[in-house]
Design an enzyme around this catalytic site. Sequence first.
Site: not given
Ligand code: 5GP
Length: 111
Positions: A30, A85, A93, A98, A100
């Site tokens: 991440d 999420n 977001t 995906h 985590h």
């Molecule tokens: P969500 O909030 O959708 O569950 O998780 C999205 C995750 O993707 C966040 O933890 C954020 O830090 C990660 N993320 C967003 N854009 C990128 C990216 O361009 N590269 C990587 N490695 N992680 C990303």
Amino acid sequence: MSDCIFCKIANGEIATNFVAETELSVAFWDIAPQKPVHVLVVPKEHHSNVGELAFANQAALVDLIQLGDKVASQLSTGSYRFTFNTGAEAGQTVFHAHGHITSETPKEQLV
Ligand code: 5GP
Ligand code: ZN
């Protein structure tokens, strides 16, 4: 999907810090880690959340869970969280499914 960041990471269009890959999934660190171990596991096929993935492609879902478990056992002591999420109000977001993998206990802390 042409404007999806995780599609671009999964197909190599955008470079990232990969951890592991299978035919159906990729795992990468991440960009903004919330825990000492924080890896995302992502299906190569685009689905907007894990539920949609489960209905559309069971093999890809199982592969995702297996890859997440393998990565977690390689990087942590084996105690980890696997979080999906779903929906903006739950903190999603990026609207490409995906999971985590997070852990407080990286393997190297043992030695
Ligand atoms: P969500 O909030 O959708 O569950 O998780 C999205 C995750 O993707 C966040 O933890 C954020 O830090 C990660 N993320 C967003 N854009 C990128 C990216 O361009 N590269 C990587 N490695 N992680 C990303
Ligand atoms: Zn996508």
